[in-house]
Every structure is written in structure tokens, then in C-alpha cells.
Design a protein around this motif. Structure first.
Motif, PDB file in Angstrom:
ATOM      1  N   HIS A  90       0.825  -1.215   0.000  1.00 50.76           N
ATOM      2  CA  HIS A  90       0.000   0.000   0.000  1.00 50.76           C
ATOM      3  C   HIS A  90       0.860   1.266   0.000  1.00 50.76           C
ATOM      4  N   ALA A  91       2.105   1.146  -0.440  1.00 47.78           N
ATOM      5  CA  ALA A  91       3.054   2.261  -0.360  1.00 47.78           C
ATOM      6  C   ALA A  91       2.593   3.476  -1.135  1.00 47.78           C
ATOM      7  N   ALA A  92       1.889   3.280  -2.233  1.00 44.35           N
ATOM      8  CA  ALA A  92       1.529   4.403  -3.101  1.00 44.35           C
ATOM      9  C   ALA A  92       0.475   5.306  -2.473  1.00 44.35           C
ATOM     10  N   THR A  93      -0.338   4.769  -1.548  1.00 43.76           N
ATOM     11  CA  THR A  93      -1.471   5.553  -1.023  1.00 43.76           C
ATOM     12  C   THR A  93      -1.337   5.929   0.445  1.00 43.76           C
ATOM     13  N   LEU A  94      -0.519   5.220   1.221  1.00 43.73           N
ATOM     14  CA  LEU A  94      -0.469   5.459   2.666  1.00 43.73           C
ATOM     15  C   LEU A  94       0.086   6.854   2.973  1.00 43.73           C
ATOM     16  N   THR A  95      -0.692   7.624   3.737  1.00 42.44           N
ATOM     17  CA  THR A  95      -0.235   8.934   4.195  1.00 42.44           C
ATOM     18  C   THR A  95       0.019   8.955   5.699  1.00 42.44           C
ATOM     19  N   HIS A  96      -0.635   8.056   6.459  1.00 46.39           N
ATOM     20  CA  HIS A  96      -0.475   8.020   7.914  1.00 46.39           C
ATOM     21  C   HIS A  96      -0.245   6.578   8.347  1.00 46.39           C
ATOM     22  N   LEU A  97       0.846   6.349   9.087  1.00 45.19           N
ATOM     23  CA  LEU A  97       1.195   5.014   9.542  1.00 45.19           C
ATOM     24  C   LEU A  97       1.463   5.058  11.038  1.00 45.19           C
ATOM     25  N   ILE A  98       0.677   4.270  11.803  1.00 39.76           N
ATOM     26  CA  ILE A  98       0.821   4.205  13.260  1.00 39.76           C
ATOM     27  C   ILE A  98       1.154   2.772  13.640  1.00 39.76           C
ATOM     28  N   ILE A  99       2.307   2.566  14.241  1.00 43.18           N
ATOM     29  CA  ILE A  99       2.756   1.235  14.663  1.00 43.18           C
ATOM     30  C   ILE A  99       3.125   1.341  16.137  1.00 43.18           C
ATOM     31  N   LYS A 100       2.289   0.849  17.012  1.00 44.34           N
ATOM     32  CA  LYS A 100       2.575   0.948  18.446  1.00 44.34           C
ATOM     33  C   LYS A 100       2.681  -0.448  19.032  1.00 44.34           C
TER      34      LYS A 100
ATOM     35  N   GLN B 146      10.387   5.029   0.801  1.00 46.52           N
ATOM     36  CA  GLN B 146       9.706   3.935   0.126  1.00 46.52           C
ATOM     37  C   GLN B 146       8.202   4.151   0.132  1.00 46.52           C
ATOM     38  N   LEU B 147       7.742   5.098   0.932  1.00 54.49           N
ATOM     39  CA  LEU B 147       6.325   5.453   0.954  1.00 54.49           C
ATOM     40  C   LEU B 147       6.210   6.899   0.468  1.00 54.49           C
ATOM     41  N   PRO B 148       6.052   7.115  -0.808  1.00 53.93           N
ATOM     42  CA  PRO B 148       6.136   8.481  -1.350  1.00 53.93           C
ATOM     43  C   PRO B 148       5.057   9.416  -0.852  1.00 53.93           C
ATOM     44  N   ALA B 149       3.899   8.885  -0.422  1.00 54.06           N
ATOM     45  CA  ALA B 149       2.811   9.745   0.036  1.00 54.06           C
ATOM     46  C   ALA B 149       2.815   9.959   1.546  1.00 54.06           C
ATOM     47  N   LEU B 150       3.730   9.292   2.262  1.00 57.64           N
ATOM     48  CA  LEU B 150       3.689   9.297   3.726  1.00 57.64           C
ATOM     49  C   LEU B 150       3.922  10.689   4.303  1.00 57.64           C
ATOM     50  N   GLN B 151       3.015  11.113   5.189  1.00 55.11           N
ATOM     51  CA  GLN B 151       3.128  12.399   5.864  1.00 55.11           C
ATOM     52  C   GLN B 151       3.337  12.247   7.363  1.00 55.11           C
ATOM     53  N   SER B 152       2.786  11.178   7.943  1.00 55.46           N
ATOM     54  CA  SER B 152       2.790  11.010   9.398  1.00 55.46           C
ATOM     55  C   SER B 152       3.256   9.603   9.734  1.00 55.46           C
ATOM     56  N   LEU B 153       4.257   9.489  10.604  1.00 60.10           N
ATOM     57  CA  LEU B 153       4.784   8.199  11.032  1.00 60.10           C
ATOM     58  C   LEU B 153       4.867   8.177  12.549  1.00 60.10           C
ATOM     59  N   ASP B 154       4.089   7.301  13.167  1.00 58.13           N
ATOM     60  CA  ASP B 154       4.039   7.167  14.626  1.00 58.13           C
ATOM     61  C   ASP B 154       4.511   5.767  14.983  1.00 58.13           C
ATOM     62  N   LEU B 155       5.713   5.667  15.551  1.00 64.71           N
ATOM     63  CA  LEU B 155       6.287   4.387  15.948  1.00 64.71           C
ATOM     64  C   LEU B 155       6.166   4.145  17.442  1.00 64.71           C
ATOM     65  N   GLY B 156       5.336   4.926  18.130  1.00 67.92           N
ATOM     66  CA  GLY B 156       5.292   4.816  19.574  1.00 67.92           C
ATOM     67  C   GLY B 156       6.545   5.399  20.191  1.00 67.92           C
ATOM     68  N   MET B 157       6.621   5.337  21.512  1.00 66.41           N
ATOM     69  CA  MET B 157       7.750   5.991  22.173  1.00 66.41           C
ATOM     70  C   MET B 157       8.485   5.084  23.145  1.00 66.41           C
ATOM     71  N   ASN B 158       8.390   3.755  22.936  1.00 67.17           N
ATOM     72  CA  ASN B 158       9.068   2.932  23.939  1.00 67.17           C
ATOM     73  C   ASN B 158       9.493   1.557  23.436  1.00 67.17           C
ATOM     74  N   TYR B 159       9.754   1.384  22.132  1.00 64.05           N
ATOM     75  CA  TYR B 159      10.037   0.005  21.738  1.00 64.05           C
ATOM     76  C   TYR B 159      11.180  -0.149  20.740  1.00 64.05           C
ATOM     77  N   TYR B 160      11.158   0.549  19.632  1.00 61.70           N
ATOM     78  CA  TYR B 160      11.992   0.144  18.514  1.00 61.70           C
ATOM     79  C   TYR B 160      13.455   0.572  18.617  1.00 61.70           C
ATOM     80  N   GLY B 161      13.761   1.663  19.276  1.00 60.16           N
ATOM     81  CA  GLY B 161      15.143   2.087  19.398  1.00 60.16           C
ATOM     82  C   GLY B 161      15.798   2.323  18.051  1.00 60.16           C
ATOM     83  N   THR B 162      15.092   3.026  17.172  1.00 60.72           N
ATOM     84  CA  THR B 162      15.589   3.248  15.820  1.00 60.72           C
ATOM     85  C   THR B 162      16.929   3.986  15.858  1.00 60.72           C
ATOM     86  N   THR B 163      17.878   3.501  15.070  1.00 59.45           N
ATOM     87  CA  THR B 163      19.177   4.157  15.026  1.00 59.45           C
ATOM     88  C   THR B 163      19.162   5.287  14.002  1.00 59.45           C
TER      89      THR B 163
END
Length: 598
Positions: A117-127, A159-176
Motif C-alpha cells: 500500500h506504499a503508493a497511497t499510505l499517508t499516515h502510519l501508526i505502529i505501536k 519507500q512510501l512516497p505519500a507518507l506524511q505522518s509516522l508514529d512508531l510509539g515511544m518505547n520500543y523500537y530504538g531506531t538508530t
């Protein structure tokens, strides 16, 4: 003659009010296709475009899917109490803009769905976090399958050209960070990072300094360089559109973040249009005089600041209180001051063998001042077996009655060791009883009464005895996770007849998942029969064996061979039960876990 009002006689506004009390699943399963008028109302209110079928049984999900207009779906939510199979059962949704998923059980499946769904996703929430989806090892695989950090880094690389909002939560992934290439032009970003250098590299990554309007960061526990000075070179960047900023240190953090770094980061030269700041930060006594005169409280931007300031082991904490800001003249704030007594058992070898690992240990005092209402959706209190809050003493209360006293943003609460729900709940206006939806209780095996009237999800980490009196749990609970670590404090062998008898009393409970770590003995046949018969209570059921640490020897291999036999036997006995509709199920590739969707 008595007047009788039929359902069809109700006005549209009354029906719309009724809809407000029902879930997406309730409406789509119970009211769709009853008549043309209801279908039109459901369509007009957006229930065919905003979908959440987390509570659906397997046959209900398939039936709803058959009549859903897939081209109309713009928003899809999958909650933590949904079957982990739901994600893979959704087809391609050509106009999907918002995906919200709480608890990812297979990162590879998730990656396939997101990139589809990369072409259409504008908001992605992963908690998610380790309480919702515990990690670990079997004899063959790491769990959860896949690599979420790699996926997140790939997502950020446009990789998500339409993405505007990305919510990964605040206590898990430890993104580098840093990511050396340009990332998606996000306007909203929420995530956890390991240190402030990563945060400063983030805001210097193009084009985020120009596009971000909201940035929310947790700086997690880091085992290295906890006192290393932060590089200042990135602080020359200007975030020209950022109006909301959050910076949170976790409750047991050992990191040092200098106030001067935060002060420069939030200055008008870096964040010229900042309107609101939420900050949870450890300070020291030398910062006190400087905080109140910082530009974030005093300059022309009139920033609305909400904070929790933490100070450790300060005998003069009462004298510090007058120096804590009460906002500014445009946004005044009432504050609460409290001292939390924390016990710290630091020697792991001791608490592994001590018969009562919480009976002794060194103690320290955690002083905290916070604004009202509580501005964060968590208390950011990790579930570790060697630190726990034993007492709370409030020493500063609001000076007047506020109109906001019934407000709190806190939705998820952790309690660890001897921290009951009560100590944190004694902090004024933090954990309001009707607001908390998720509760994680760790290393506690005594009777406890939980007062959260809106509670939906509960995790019990080595706290199995709390289920002996489930009548003390609110009836609103929909999902329970039982996580048992044999090598951690308070492990007890589950009494399955008592547990399942107690669970029957929770009338809305539909999801049960059990994770057993480092179990040295197989589960016996009698327990297998009891557990199998008890699954008729649930819509979603999972049972998993794991190891916490990646090690192997002959004894572990033999034990896991017994565990895999148990999983196959449990599955066979469940399938022998009488079902109106056959369940969908899967045994993990290495036979260490079973998931069922009834």
C-alpha cells in the motif's frame, strides 16, 4: 394504551448518537443491511471508510469482508486484542491512507502489507512494546519474525512516497540514526531513539527540518556513553515549521541530557514557531536557576510548556519547589511535586537465586515536579525486575481548583515489582480511573484490586496469582497476556483450573495469549486438557514457548522437544472440541507456538 416506539421510528440524530457507543465491528456486523435507511446512515457516517474489525471472530471477519466496499476503505485499525492473523487476511485496499496497528506479531508480514500500500499510505501508526509482543528465541528462530528496525529505516528512506505522518510509539523500537540519504517529507514523527546525538542527526536530515510540524521523541536507556557530552554542531539547524515538540526520558534512565542542550534545541533560533512543548527530563541542582529564565518560558513565542522534571536524592527538594516554573503569563500551569521511593536491586546473580529478591536492596529518592494535566500518554516506567517504586509522597499540591482536573492523557500504565496500581495512582491527576486502557503488571503475586473502569488490555508478567481473584478486575477487559519467566523473580507454576475459572468471570474477555520462557519442565497432560477445554471462552488464543537469552545446550534442546510435543497435543485436543464454525489456526514453523482464531 401504551405507546410503542420501534427502532425504525427513531430519528436519524438518535441513531447517530447510538452509533457513538458502538465499535466499527458492532455496526458492520449487527446493523449493516437491516434496511436501506440504516445502510445509508452507516455510509454517511464513514463506517465503510474507517474500519476496525479487531473484535471479529474468524467467520464474522470473512462474512463482513464479502460485503465491504474495499474501494471505500481509507482507514484500517488492528488493535492489540485482534487475532494476529487479521493482517494477512486483508486484501489489497486501493485507497488506504491510514494504517494503525497495535502489536505486530510478524514483521515480515507487516512489511509486505505496508509496501503493498506504499503508493497511497499517508499516515502510519505502529505501536507496540515487549509486553504486547514479547521477544525471544526458540531452538531455531528469533521472535517476532523479521526485523522491524530494518523495515522502519527502509520506510524512512522514501519507500512510501505519500507518507506524511509516522508514529512508531515511544518505547520500543530504538531506531538508530543517522540515515545519510533524504527521508520522506514527514509533517509528523513520533519514535524512540537511543541518545540525543541521534535526535540531533534526525532533525538535520533533509527535508525534515523544513517539513516537520510535530516531533515527539523518547530517549531510552542506553548502556553505553550515558554521560558522554552531546555534539552541538547540528544545533545550527532551523526547524521552520515545527510547532509541537516532545522530549521524554524514561523513568529509570541513566542518561545525562544537559539542560543547556535542551535549551538551545528549543530556542527561537532552532524552533522559531514552537507553540507547545512536552518535556520529561532529569535535571540537577545546578539547572534550577537557569530553567525558569530559559527562552522556552520567557520569550516572544509564548510556548505552552508541559513538563515532568526529575531530580534524584536531593535533601533540599522542598527548597527547590519555588524555583520550578509555573508556565508563563500566557500559559500558566499548576504543578504537583512528589517524591517516589525507589528500591534498586542491581546484582542480577543475587536476585536470580534469592528466595525473596524484593526483601532488600538499596533505596533512592526520585523527586518529580509535573504540570497539570498530565501531558503524556504513558508514565514511561519500564518493567524491570530490579527496580520498583515502593512509596509515593506528595509534597506540593495545586494551589487552587482547576477546570482541567478531570483531564489526563495517560492511557497506558506499567507497574513493576512492589509498585501496585495504588502508588502511581496516588499521584494527583495522573492515572484517572476512566482513562487508562492498558495496564502492565510485573513481578507481583498478591491479591490486587484494579480500579481502572475503562481498562481493555492487561499484561501479567510473573504475576499469575493476581488472576486468583479476577472479580477484582474491571469487567471491561478484552485481552490478557500472561508472560512467565522461569528465571525472573516471582515465577510460579500456573494453576490452570483456577486461572481459567477466574477468566470465565470476565464477560468481555475474548483474547488470551500465554508466553512461557525458559521453562525447565514440560507442561503435563492434565494441564493440556484443561487449557484446551478453556479455549472455548476466547475468540483469539495463543500459547508459546520461548527462551529469553540466545544460548543452547543438550538440556535445552531436550526440553524444547517436549514443548513442541505439547503444542501439537494442545492443538489436536482443541480441534477435537465441538465448534459451530471451524477455527483458523497455525503452529509455528518450529512447533514452539500455537495461535488460533475462533
Amino acid at each position: 394504551m401504551a405507546l410503542v416506539t420501534c427502532f425504525d421510528d427513531l430519528a436519524d440524530l438518535v441513531l447517530i448518537e447510538v452509533f457513538a457507543y458502538l465499535s466499527s465491528y458492532d455496526i458492520l456486523w449487527g446493523l449493516t443491511h437491516l434496511n436501506h435507511r440504516l445502510t445509508m446512515l452507516i455510509t454517511e457516517q464513514g463506517f465503510f471508510s474507517r474500519i476496525n474489525l479487531s473484535l471479529a471472530r474468524y467467520h464474522q471477519f470473512n462474512r463482513i469482508l464479502n460485503f465491504l466496499p474495499l474501494n471505500h476503505i481509507q482507514s484500517l485499525s488492528i488493535d492489540s486484542d485482534a487475532s494476529p492473523f487479521q493482517l494477512t487476511h486483508w486484501p489489497y485496499l486501493p485507497h488506504l491512507k491510514t494504517l494503525r496497528i497495535i502489536g505486530v506479531y510478524n514483521y515480515d508480514d507487516f512489511s509486505v502489507f505496508v509496501l503493498l500500500h506504499a503508493a497511497t499510505l499517508t499516515h502510519l501508526i505502529i505501536k507496540s512494546n515487549e509486553r504486547m509482543v514479547p521477544d525471544g528465541f526458540s531452538m531455531t528462530f528469533d521472535y517476532p519474525p523479521g526485523d522491524m528496525v530494518v523495515l522502519i529505516n527502509n520506510l524512512l528512506r522514501i519507500q512510501l512516497p505519500a507518507l506524511q505522518s509516522l508514529d512508531l510509539g515511544m518505547n520500543y523500537y530504538g531506531t538508530t540514526w543517522p540515515i545519510t540519504t533524504a527521508v520522506a517529507p514527514l509533517t509528523y514523527l513520533r519514535l524512540s531513539l537511543s541518545n540525543m546525538d541521534n535526535a540531533l542527526c534526525l532533525i538535520s536530515t533533509e527535508p525534515l527540518s523544513n517539513t516537520l510540524r510535530q516531533l515527539h521523541i523518547t530517549i531510552g536507556e542506553s548502556s553505553f556513553n550515558t554521560h558522554c557530552p552531546v555534539s552541538m554542531y547540528n544545533l545550527s539547524i532551523r526547524m521552520i515549521n515545527l510547532h509541537t515538540f516532545s522530549l521524554v526520558q524514561t523513568f529509570f534512565s541513566m542518561l545525562t541530557i544537559e539542560w543547556t542542550v535542551f535549551e538551545i534545541l528549543t530556542s527561537s533560533s532552532v524552533m522559531p514557531v514552537l507553540r507547545r512543548a512536552n518535556v520529561s527530563l532529569f535535571i540537577n541542582i545546578n539547572d534550577i536557576n537557569r530553567i525558569g529564565s530559559s527562552g522556552i518560558f520567557t520569550d516572544h513565542r509564548h510556548v505552552d510548556v508541559h513538563f515532568a522534571f526529575h531530580l534524584l536524592n536531593c535533601p533540599q527538594y522542598i527548597k527547590v519547589t519555588p524555583y520550578i516554573p509555573r508556565g508563563n503569563r500566557f500559559h500558566s500551569r499548576e504543578i504537583v511535586g512528589a517524591t517516589l521511593v525507589v528500591n534498586h536491586w542491581s546484582d542480577r546473580s543475587e536476585w536470580l537465586i534469592d528466595s525473596d529478591p524484593f526483601s532488600r536492596g538499596r533505596q533512592y529518592y526520585h523527586h518529580m515536579w509535573y504540570t497539570l494535566p498530565w501531558p503524556f500518554d504513558e508514565f514511561f516506567h519500564e518493567y524491570v525486575p530490579y527496580k520498583w517504586i515502593t512509596k509515593v509522597q506528595v509534597f506540593e499540591i495545586p494551589s487552587k481548583t482547576m477546570t482541567t482536573m478531570d483531564q489526563s492523557s495517560l492511557r497506558s500504565l506499567d507497574a513493576s515489582g512492589r509498585t501496585l496500581s495504588s502508588p502511581i495512582c496516588t499521584l494527583p491527576y495522573v492515572a484517572l480511573s476512566d482513562c487508562v486502557q492498558t495496564y502492565h503488571l510485573s513481578f507481583y503475586n498478591e491479591p490486587i484490586r484494579i480500579y481502572f473502569s475503562g481498562l481493555r488490555n492487561i499484561t501479567l508478567v510473573n504475576s499469575i496469582n493476581c488472576l486468583n481473584n479476577s472479580s477484582s478486575f474491571p469487567p471491561t477487559i478484552r485481552s490478557i497476556r500472561i508472560i512467565l519467566f522461569y528465571a525472573y523473580p516471582n515465577y510460579m507454576v500456573p494453576n490452570w483450573p483456577v486461572i481459567l475459572h477466574s477468566l470465565k468471570k470476565l464477560c468481555q474477555l475474548s483474547s488470551l495469549r500465554v508466553f512461557m520462557y525458559d521453562l525447565p519442565k514440560p507442561v503435563d497432560d492434565e494441564s493440556c486438557e484443561i487449557i484446551a477445554n478453556g479455549t472455548s471462552l476466547f475468540r483469539d488464543f495463543g500459547f508459546y514457548f520461548r527462551r529469553k537469552f540466545d544460548s543452547s545446550d543438550d538440556k535445552i534442546e531436550t526440553t524444547f522437544e517436549d514443548h513442541t510435543k505439547f503444542i501439537k497435543k494442545l492443538c489436536h485436543r482443541i480441534l477435537q472440541l465441538s465448534f459451530d464454525k471451524p477455527p483458523y489456526y497455525s503452529i509455528e514453523d518450529d512447533d514452539c507456538g500455537l495461535a488460533m482464531w475462533f
